[in-house]
Write a protein that holds these residues in place. Structure first.
Motif, PDB file in Angstrom:
ATOM      1  N   ASP A 109       0.850  -1.194   0.000  1.00  0.00           N
ATOM      2  CA  ASP A 109       0.000   0.000   0.000  1.00  0.00           C
ATOM      3  C   ASP A 109       0.884   1.242   0.000  1.00  0.00           C
ATOM      4  O   ASP A 109       1.470   1.583   1.034  1.00  0.00           O
ATOM      5  N   PRO A 110       1.004   1.948  -1.122  1.00  0.00           N
ATOM      6  CA  PRO A 110       1.933   3.084  -1.194  1.00  0.00           C
ATOM      7  C   PRO A 110       1.565   4.224  -0.246  1.00  0.00           C
ATOM      8  O   PRO A 110       2.462   4.908   0.267  1.00  0.00           O
ATOM      9  N   ASP A 111       0.279   4.447  -0.009  1.00  0.00           N
ATOM     10  CA  ASP A 111      -0.131   5.516   0.898  1.00  0.00           C
ATOM     11  C   ASP A 111       0.319   5.222   2.321  1.00  0.00           C
ATOM     12  O   ASP A 111       0.819   6.109   3.028  1.00  0.00           O
ATOM     13  N   PHE A 112       0.155   3.973   2.751  1.00  0.00           N
ATOM     14  CA  PHE A 112       0.597   3.586   4.091  1.00  0.00           C
ATOM     15  C   PHE A 112       2.114   3.692   4.206  1.00  0.00           C
ATOM     16  O   PHE A 112       2.639   4.254   5.172  1.00  0.00           O
ATOM     17  N   VAL A 113       2.812   3.150   3.222  1.00  0.00           N
ATOM     18  CA  VAL A 113       4.279   3.140   3.262  1.00  0.00           C
ATOM     19  C   VAL A 113       4.831   4.561   3.300  1.00  0.00           C
ATOM     20  O   VAL A 113       5.789   4.853   4.028  1.00  0.00           O
ATOM     21  N   GLN A 114       4.213   5.455   2.561  1.00  0.00           N
ATOM     22  CA  GLN A 114       4.698   6.835   2.503  1.00  0.00           C
ATOM     23  C   GLN A 114       4.616   7.511   3.866  1.00  0.00           C
ATOM     24  O   GLN A 114       5.399   8.422   4.158  1.00  0.00           O
ATOM     25  N   ARG A 115       3.707   7.081   4.700  1.00  0.00           N
ATOM     26  CA  ARG A 115       3.544   7.684   6.029  1.00  0.00           C
ATOM     27  C   ARG A 115       4.509   7.124   7.066  1.00  0.00           C
ATOM     28  O   ARG A 115       4.567   7.632   8.190  1.00  0.00           O
ATOM     29  N   GLN A 116       5.272   6.088   6.699  1.00  0.00           N
ATOM     30  CA  GLN A 116       6.153   5.441   7.654  1.00  0.00           C
ATOM     31  C   GLN A 116       7.519   6.108   7.738  1.00  0.00           C
ATOM     32  O   GLN A 116       8.114   6.437   6.716  1.00  0.00           O
ATOM     33  N   GLU A 117       7.975   6.301   8.955  1.00  0.00           N
ATOM     34  CA  GLU A 117       9.339   6.792   9.159  1.00  0.00           C
ATOM     35  C   GLU A 117      10.318   5.635   8.950  1.00  0.00           C
ATOM     36  O   GLU A 117      10.043   4.504   9.339  1.00  0.00           O
ATOM     37  N   PRO A 118      11.469   5.899   8.325  1.00  0.00           N
ATOM     38  CA  PRO A 118      12.471   4.840   8.187  1.00  0.00           C
ATOM     39  C   PRO A 118      12.870   4.303   9.563  1.00  0.00           C
ATOM     40  O   PRO A 118      12.884   5.034  10.551  1.00  0.00           O
ATOM     41  N   ALA A 137       7.665  -5.753  -3.009  1.00  0.00           N
ATOM     42  CA  ALA A 137       7.705  -5.742  -1.552  1.00  0.00           C
ATOM     43  C   ALA A 137       9.135  -5.609  -1.046  1.00  0.00           C
ATOM     44  O   ALA A 137       9.402  -4.900  -0.067  1.00  0.00           O
ATOM     45  N   MET A 138      10.066  -6.275  -1.723  1.00  0.00           N
ATOM     46  CA  MET A 138      11.478  -6.163  -1.352  1.00  0.00           C
ATOM     47  C   MET A 138      11.968  -4.728  -1.510  1.00  0.00           C
ATOM     48  O   MET A 138      12.685  -4.192  -0.649  1.00  0.00           O
ATOM     49  N   ASP A 139      11.593  -4.102  -2.611  1.00  0.00           N
ATOM     50  CA  ASP A 139      12.013  -2.727  -2.861  1.00  0.00           C
ATOM     51  C   ASP A 139      11.466  -1.794  -1.778  1.00  0.00           C
ATOM     52  O   ASP A 139      12.179  -0.904  -1.296  1.00  0.00           O
ATOM     53  N   THR A 140      10.223  -2.019  -1.396  1.00  0.00           N
ATOM     54  CA  THR A 140       9.619  -1.199  -0.343  1.00  0.00           C
ATOM     55  C   THR A 140      10.333  -1.412   0.983  1.00  0.00           C
ATOM     56  O   THR A 140      10.626  -0.447   1.699  1.00  0.00           O
ATOM     57  N   ALA A 141      10.607  -2.666   1.320  1.00  0.00           N
ATOM     58  CA  ALA A 141      11.312  -2.952   2.574  1.00  0.00           C
ATOM     59  C   ALA A 141      12.674  -2.275   2.598  1.00  0.00           C
ATOM     60  O   ALA A 141      13.074  -1.680   3.616  1.00  0.00           O
ATOM     61  N   CYS A 142      13.386  -2.332   1.483  1.00  0.00           N
ATOM     62  CA  CYS A 142      14.701  -1.673   1.407  1.00  0.00           C
ATOM     63  C   CYS A 142      14.555  -0.167   1.646  1.00  0.00           C
ATOM     64  O   CYS A 142      15.377   0.457   2.342  1.00  0.00           O
ATOM     65  N   GLY A 143      13.507   0.422   1.085  1.00  0.00           N
ATOM     66  CA  GLY A 143      13.308   1.862   1.205  1.00  0.00           C
ATOM     67  C   GLY A 143      12.892   2.313   2.586  1.00  0.00           C
ATOM     68  O   GLY A 143      12.946   3.513   2.886  1.00  0.00           O
ATOM     69  N   LEU A 144      12.498   1.389   3.438  1.00  0.00           N
ATOM     70  CA  LEU A 144      12.081   1.736   4.803  1.00  0.00           C
ATOM     71  C   LEU A 144      13.226   1.663   5.813  1.00  0.00           C
ATOM     72  O   LEU A 144      13.039   1.958   6.990  1.00  0.00           O
ATOM     73  N   VAL A 145      14.419   1.288   5.349  1.00  0.00           N
ATOM     74  CA  VAL A 145      15.579   1.212   6.231  1.00  0.00           C
ATOM     75  C   VAL A 145      16.244   2.586   6.327  1.00  0.00           C
ATOM     76  O   VAL A 145      16.540   3.211   5.316  1.00  0.00           O
ATOM     77  N   ALA A 146      16.474   3.046   7.537  1.00  0.00           N
ATOM     78  CA  ALA A 146      17.138   4.330   7.753  1.00  0.00           C
ATOM     79  C   ALA A 146      18.616   4.230   7.353  1.00  0.00           C
ATOM     80  O   ALA A 146      19.205   3.145   7.427  1.00  0.00           O
ATOM     81  N   PRO A 147      19.226   5.343   6.911  1.00  0.00           N
ATOM     82  CA  PRO A 147      20.662   5.322   6.603  1.00  0.00           C
ATOM     83  C   PRO A 147      21.461   4.753   7.776  1.00  0.00           C
ATOM     84  O   PRO A 147      21.250   5.124   8.930  1.00  0.00           O
TER      85      PRO A 147
END
Length: 280
Positions: A109-118, A137-147
């Motif tokens: 869900d792109p709307d939900f993911v966009q609201r998530q802090e890394p 899903a893998m790409d989204t999970a990668c994008g949710l990891v903080a630097p």
């Protein structure tokens, strides 16, 4: 009725949450300790104090609880409402005063993911290959990891033809009634356990004991519930270790931990570290 519940009723998705709800009744301090120990071993630390932990597809909530026990601030979500209810129940019973939020949502869900802090640690063990869109899903999970953060995932191993045959078993399971499902589970048990008597005898000969059905598996899991999850777990996708490694490396991740199923049936487990200079 949620989208997940509709998919289950139409035979297009396994009722993962129902299975986790049943497993949740078995969770005790012994299983929590096993889960915590395995999480510590993979992450290489016993202390997550001050770190955020995002559990994608929390299932029973057992590993979210393990992260809480290690001191993390935890956010959990799952697509299946039954999994969310089970996780909330676990939180109430074992960590009522913790910094642990739980909600029902999809990683697709792109709307939900966009609201998530890394998050400092993004965890998704045995989940992304059940979304129906593994690489998205893998790409989204990668994008949710903080630097500078960590990605901890496990993905079903690609066994070629055998994986395709298991996909058909899973399709049939979800399209079948109770009797058909019992037949498929029993047949799968006989197939998967065809070498167990020899292994048990070998273990006894070495002075060990054959594991009973009530003994927790590694990570605190249950053989019975893992079997049902395996036979019914659909959608179902697979990947080779090389594919997962290449995909994550292209996104700035470095492999820190790898545990394979030695080319056989099961999940390959990966822990990646994200370059601290990368964008979150």
């Amino acid at each position: 009725m949620t989208d997940c519940e509709t998919e289950i009723s139409q035979g297009r998705r396994f009722a993962f949450g129902r299975n986790w709800r049943q497993f949740g009744q078995l969770i005790d301090e012994t299983r929590i300790a096993s889960a915590t120990k395995s999480l510590e071993a993979a992450l290489g630390t016993t202390d997550l104090s001050g770190r955020t932990f995002l559990d994608i597809g929390c299932g029973s909530g057992l590993f979210s609880l393990a992260a809480v026990r290690m001191g993390a601030r935890v956010r959990s979500f799952d697509y299946d409402p039954d999994s969310v209810r089970t996780t909330k129940k676990l939180r109430t019973e074992f960590a009522p005063d913790s910094d642990w939020s739980v909600c029902c949502a999809s990683v697709l869900d792109p709307d939900f993911v966009q609201r998530q802090e890394p998050a400092d640690i993004v965890y998704s063990w045995g989940v992304l290959h059940h979304t129906g869109a593994l690489w998205k899903a893998m790409d989204t999970a990668c994008g949710l990891v903080a630097p500078g953060g960590t990605l901890f995932i496990s993905i079903y191993n690609d066994q070629g033809l055998e994986s395709r045959l298991w996909t058909e078993v899973k399709r049939r399971y979800n399209a079948s009634g109770p009797l058909g499902r019992r037949v498929l589970v029993t047949g799968s048990l006989l197939y998967l356990g065809r070498n167990y008597p020899l292994r048990a005898l070998a273990k006894l000969a070495r002075g060990g004991a054959a594991a009973g059905g009530t003994v927790p598996r590694p990570r605190g899991m249950s053989r019975k519930h893992d079997l049902v999850d395996w036979v019914g777990g659909y959608p179902f996708e697979v990947a080779t270790p090389e594919q997962v490694f290449s995909f994550c490396r292209e996104r700035g991740f470095e492999l820190r931990h790898l545990k394979t199923c030695k080319g056989g049936l099961g999940c390959n487990e990966f822990v990646f570290a994200l370059d601290g200079r990368a964008e979150g």
